[in-house]
Design an enzyme around this catalytic site. Structure first.
Site, PDB file in Angstrom:
ATOM      1  N   GLU A 180      -1.817  -2.070   5.867  1.00 10.15           N
ATOM      2  CA  GLU A 180      -2.899  -1.297   6.483  1.00 10.15           C
ATOM      3  C   GLU A 180      -4.097  -1.168   5.535  1.00 10.15           C
ATOM      4  O   GLU A 180      -5.241  -1.401   5.917  1.00 10.15           O
ATOM      5  CB  GLU A 180      -2.366   0.094   6.839  1.00 10.15           C
ATOM      6  N   ASP A 184      -7.896  -2.782   6.097  1.00 13.12           N
ATOM      7  CA  ASP A 184      -9.068  -1.915   6.255  1.00 13.12           C
ATOM      8  C   ASP A 184     -10.169  -2.289   5.279  1.00 13.12           C
ATOM      9  O   ASP A 184     -11.340  -2.429   5.654  1.00 13.12           O
ATOM     10  CB  ASP A 184      -8.678  -0.442   6.027  1.00 13.12           C
ATOM     11  N   SER A 384      -6.092  -0.782  14.225  1.00  9.58           N
ATOM     12  CA  SER A 384      -6.325  -0.702  12.785  1.00  9.58           C
ATOM     13  C   SER A 384      -7.363  -1.711  12.337  1.00  9.58           C
ATOM     14  O   SER A 384      -8.069  -1.490  11.366  1.00  9.58           O
ATOM     15  CB  SER A 384      -5.045  -1.069  12.038  1.00  9.58           C
TER      16      SER A 384
END
Ligand SMILES: *[C@@H]1O[C@H](CO)[C@@H](O)[C@H](O)[C@H]1NC(C)=O
Ligand SMILES: *[C@@H]1O[C@H](CO)[C@@H](O)[C@H](O)[C@H]1NC(C)=O
Ligand SMILES: *[C@@H]1O[C@H](CO)[C@@H](O)[C@H](O)[C@H]1NC(C)=O
Ligand SMILES: *[C@@H]1O[C@H](CO)[C@@H](O)[C@H](O)[C@H]1NC(C)=O
Ligand SMILES: *[C@@H]1O[C@H](CO)[C@@H](O)[C@H](O)[C@H]1NC(C)=O
Length: 471
Positions: A180, A184, A384
């Site tokens: 994650e 990002d 995400s």
């Protein structure tokens, strides 16, 4: 039962005082009994016990508590007393969508593909001095600087970019990089190219979930902050207390009036599903369902191997809050959707049509390439991914506004809904998933012309959105 471990047991009594700072009472196993007595004295009536499951143990009260009258008026909420931890989740979905992984595996989403699709030219990079953007990480997710620079050397060839994060606020843990966190950082810096990027690394938990309030209090206490923050984490709305979410909303409002834009992923379970006895209902996610943030849904290419128009990604989180009322800025857009969709809507027992509806906007969420732990990984999917992609573009727009002497965008939604879809590619095809029961058979809401609770107003056409938001 008591175990002999040295772990600290923690109970939160947030905002027991009217200070900004949450007050924590630490119950250590060394003196578990005296700490428990102290907690029971602070909250008359409470009786704390340790509850254990296979791998986990929490302290909770088996009895209701009260608080002294003099304290009550200063109190926002008391946490960590009754609620048990739900299953911890974040939105990353790194496993391939089985349907798609069987077909030819060539094209995946890279910065080049995104910049093509959203019409970012090589000169659409940050140029304003002191413009910056941030991602916030939770649940012990850390990015590795080496992954970011490797990602940029593999995929950053066609645009001017930074290959390092400007500043990490909080502690960067050691150990493995989190997928994650890698995703990002790599993607906000690909659309928001040549813009200083910060990472807020938030340790700890609130009732086993993300400490969103502590992160917001940290922002509130800082005077020099990036203008855009993207967050790809969320929890089931029904797993959090209304008082706690309301307190967080106050911080979201404060950030908005300071000129800060907060973007949250809409979630990866479509409308979601909550099983309540024989009845099922959709399951909104928070902070996605907050009226004071901008929520980002997900799409995929109509033809997954070509730069085509976008359709709904069936995982795209969306729907209606069961807690927060529909804000004025979206009322007419949502009414129009509900009226037009009419009989094709899911049964009303599944959702609250007068609640805050989300998402607000969307971007591609399917089949991304990410470098994590020095390995390029394909097929990373989820909102995400779409969230930092939109965040980077908003940062570019802020930069252009700053260069023209205009204020930054701040809380985007009132302005976004006024645009009525101007500057966005409308996504009109496809439905997202929901309860697998006889009544709705896995189908939630469906995309439609203009705003819809699956892809919001659609995905950015950068030059047109820029023009519209410079007005
Ligand atoms: C508990 O931990 C064991 C060993 O780490 C693991 O195999 C098991 O799945 C865990 N159980 C739960 C419910 O998380
Ligand atoms: C942006 O992209 C779309 C689709 O790729 C294309 O049709 C359009 O001409 C491009 N330019 C602008 C300014 O919209
Ligand atoms: C990159 O950003 C810096 C400011 O951070 C700016 O001075 C420079 O001109 C930018 N480069 C381009 C090509 O816009
Ligand atoms: C708030 O900022 C001040 C000054 O930078 C710092 O000393 C203090 O620890 C901060 N408080 C919190 C809660 O972050
Ligand atoms: C703005 O620039 C100053 C001076 O270079 C720097 O210390 C500060 O961190 C920057 N602020 C942000 C929010 O990027």
């Amino acid at each position: 039962s008591e175990s002999k471990s040295n772990h600290k047991r923690e109970v939160h009594f947030e905002n027991l005082q009217s200070f900004l700072l949450p007050v924590h009472v630490y119950l250590t196993s060394d003196c578990y009994v005296c700490a428990r007595r102290q907690a029971e004295k602070l909250l008359p009536g409470s009786r704390f016990h340790r509850y254990s499951s296979e791998n986990h143990s929490v302290l909770r009260s088996s009895a209701p508590y009260s608080v002294p009258d003099e304290v009550h008026s200063h109190l926002d909420f008391v946490g960590g007393v009754h609620r048990f931890p739900p299953k911890v989740q974040d939105f990353i979905n790194s496993s391939p969508h089985s349907k798609r992984s069987e077909a030819g595996l060539h094209l995946g989403v890279t910065p080049y593909i995104l910049r093509q699709r959203y019409n970012l030219s090589s000169s659409d990079v940050g140029g304003a001095p002191n413009n910056s953007q941030a991602v916030a990480q939770f649940l012990e997710q850390y990015y590795h600087p080496a992954d970011l620079s490797e990602f940029m050397s593999m995929f950053g060839g066609s645009f001017l970019h930074h290959s390092a994060v400007e500043r990490v606020v909080g502690t960067q843990g050691g150990g493995k990089a989190g997928l994650e966190a890698s995703l990002d950082v790599e993607y906000i810096m690909s659309t928001g190219a040549n813009i200083s990027t910060w990472v807020f690394s938030n340790a700890g938990r609130h009732e086993s979930q993300e400490p969103f309030l502590q992160w917001m209090l940290l922002l509130s206490n800082m005077s020099d902050l990036p203008w855009v923050h993207t967050i790809s984490y969320g929890d089931d709305e029904d797993s959090l207390s209304t008082a706690y979410m309301t307190r967080i909303n106050t911080e979201f409002m404060k950030a908005g009036v300071r000129g800060i834009s907060l973007l949250f992923a809409s979630g990866d379970s479509g409308a979601g599903c909550r099983h309540m006895g024989k009845e099922n209902a959709f399951r909104p996610s928070f902070p996605a369902s907050s009226p004071y943030v901008t929520t980002v849904g997900g799409t995929s290419f109509k033809n997954p191997f070509k730069l085509t128009e976008e359709v709904t990604d069936y995982i795209s989180g969306g729907g209606f809050s069961n807690v927060f009322k529909m804000p004025d800025y979206q009322a007419s857009a949502v009414d129009a959707y509900l009226r037009t969709a009419g009989s094709s809507l899911p049964p009303q027992s599944y959702y609250s049509p007068t609640g805050r509806a989300y998402p607000d906007i969307a971007a591609l969420s399917d089949n991304y390439w990410v470098v994590s732990n020095r390995v390029p990984i394909p097929w990373v999917s989820g909102t995400s991914a779409s969230t930092p992609v939109v965040g980077g573009m908003l940062s570019l727009i802020n930069g252009q506004r700053l260069l023209k002497g205009l204020p930054v965008l701040g809380f985007l939604n009132p302005r976004l809904y006024k645009l009525q879809g101007l500057g966005l590619f409308d996504v009109t095809d496809g439905c997202h998933l929901s309860c697998l029961d006889e009544e709705v058979q896995g189908k939630g809401f469906c995309a439609a012309p203009s705003w819809d609770p699956v892809t919001g107003w659609g995905t950015p056409n950068y030059p047109k959105l820029l023009a519209a938001l410079l007005n």
